[in-house]
Enzyme design. Structure first.
Site, mmCIF file in Angstrom:
data_model
loop_
_atom_site.group_PDB
_atom_site.id
_atom_site.type_symbol
_atom_site.label_atom_id
_atom_site.label_comp_id
_atom_site.label_asym_id
_atom_site.label_seq_id
_atom_site.Cartn_x
_atom_site.Cartn_y
_atom_site.Cartn_z
ATOM 1 N N SER A 15 36.231 17.897 4.109
ATOM 2 C CA SER A 15 35.625 17.223 5.409
ATOM 3 C C SER A 15 36.705 17.710 6.583
ATOM 4 C CB SER A 15 35.654 15.739 5.542
ATOM 5 O OG SER A 15 34.860 15.446 4.207
HETATM 6 N N1 SAH Z 1 36.444 14.208 -0.663
HETATM 7 C C1 SAH Z 1 36.237 15.446 -0.574
HETATM 8 C C2 SAH Z 1 34.771 15.994 -0.048
HETATM 9 C C3 SAH Z 1 34.003 16.585 -1.078
HETATM 10 S S1 SAH Z 1 32.299 16.591 -0.510
HETATM 11 C C4 SAH Z 1 37.322 16.578 -0.074
HETATM 12 O O1 SAH Z 1 38.570 15.898 0.380
HETATM 13 O O2 SAH Z 1 37.123 17.664 -0.350
HETATM 14 C C5 SAH Z 1 31.406 15.745 -1.504
HETATM 15 C C6 SAH Z 1 31.733 15.755 -2.813
HETATM 16 O O3 SAH Z 1 31.025 14.733 -3.526
HETATM 17 C C7 SAH Z 1 31.046 17.136 -3.676
HETATM 18 O O4 SAH Z 1 32.114 17.624 -4.191
HETATM 19 C C8 SAH Z 1 29.948 16.543 -4.231
HETATM 20 O O5 SAH Z 1 29.625 17.384 -5.673
HETATM 21 C C9 SAH Z 1 30.573 15.346 -4.589
HETATM 22 N N2 SAH Z 1 29.226 14.467 -5.220
HETATM 23 C C10 SAH Z 1 28.054 14.149 -4.834
HETATM 24 N N3 SAH Z 1 27.664 13.129 -5.162
HETATM 25 C C11 SAH Z 1 28.359 12.785 -6.224
HETATM 26 C C12 SAH Z 1 28.122 11.763 -7.386
HETATM 27 N N4 SAH Z 1 27.441 11.034 -7.546
HETATM 28 N N5 SAH Z 1 29.569 11.472 -8.045
HETATM 29 C C13 SAH Z 1 30.576 12.177 -8.011
HETATM 30 N N6 SAH Z 1 30.865 13.124 -6.998
HETATM 31 C C14 SAH Z 1 29.680 13.402 -6.090
#
Ligand code: SAH
Length: 219
Positions: free
Chosen positions: A66
């Protein structure tokens, strides 16, 4: 010539001043964490020079790290204390988890894409974030065995608020998550107090999809 370490230090300080402090984030614990975590280490080598820019970046598997400001805004909204136990859904690059780990006692983070989790865990070891506990699973049902949590942060967009996560919020606990359709969401904050759950809206945002039992269908 400026070496890489001091270049990234300079870009990081500039990011904190222009993108985060200037837009009203003032919690000293949050600002200190952003000054410390080496954001460039959470992206591929080719993107390191862009990693302190005012935007999200791809991290592979069609997912993103993000924008710095949104990470800061969500972190501040969690109103963290040093001895808090925090649950993050969506480890991704691991950047948000590292920011949290600079502030609180312990961070529990769940990711549903195995390759991303393995990469993030390796980085946590390298950077010595020994207070981050990771799990490979669907985070929409939370982490019952480790609950309740003082704070819960969901970093992917949910179609509705997963009830399982509300249930795992401690008394006085705070939760932040994006809720909406696949194109845009609202950042929702929930607080559990003696009278029940209070909900407020912190404004618009855009995240990748939260996929799982209490999220979107999909692979
Ligand atoms: N917090 C992260 C942002 C990641 S983007 C950072 O700092 O880089 C969102 C992430 O959520 C993705 O990697 C995606 O695979 C994950 N995601 C989506 N649905 C999910 C779920 N049900 N459980 C765990 N992770 C999930």
């Amino acid at each position: 010539m400026e070496n890489n370490a001091s270049k990234y230090d300079r870009l990081r300080e500039e990011m904190v001043r222009k993108q985060i402090e200037a837009r009203g984030v003032s919690d000293p614990l949050v600002l200190a964490a952003f000054r410390k975590v080496p954001r460039h280490r959470f992206v591929s080598e080719a993107l390191m020079d862009q990693s302190y820019g005012d935007h999200p970046l791809p991290i592979g598997e069609q997912q993103t790290i993000s924008q710095p400001y949104i990470v800061a805004e969500m972190t501040q909204a969690l109103q963290l204390n040093k001895d808090d136990r925090v649950l993050e859904i969506g480890t991704g690059s691991g950047y948000q988890a590292a920011i949290l780990a600079e502030i609180v006692f312990r961070v529990y983070t769940i990711e549903r894409i195995h390759t991303l989790l393995v990469q993030a865990r390796r980085l946590f070891d390298t950077l010595r974030y020994h207070n981050i506990v990771t799990r490979y699973s669907d985070g929409t049902t939370g982490w019952t065995d480790e609950s309740p949590f003082d704070a819960i942060i969901v970093t992917a967009g949910a179609p509705r608020i997963p009830q399982a996560l509300i249930n795992q919020l401690a008394m006085g606990g705070r939760m932040i998550l994006p809720v909406g359709d696949q194109h845009s969401q609202e950042l929702i904050k929930l607080v559990r107090d003696e009278t029940g759950i209070r909900q407020s809206n912190l404004g618009g945002c855009r995240f990748v999809k939260l996929i799982g039992e209490q999220g979107w269908n999909g692979r």
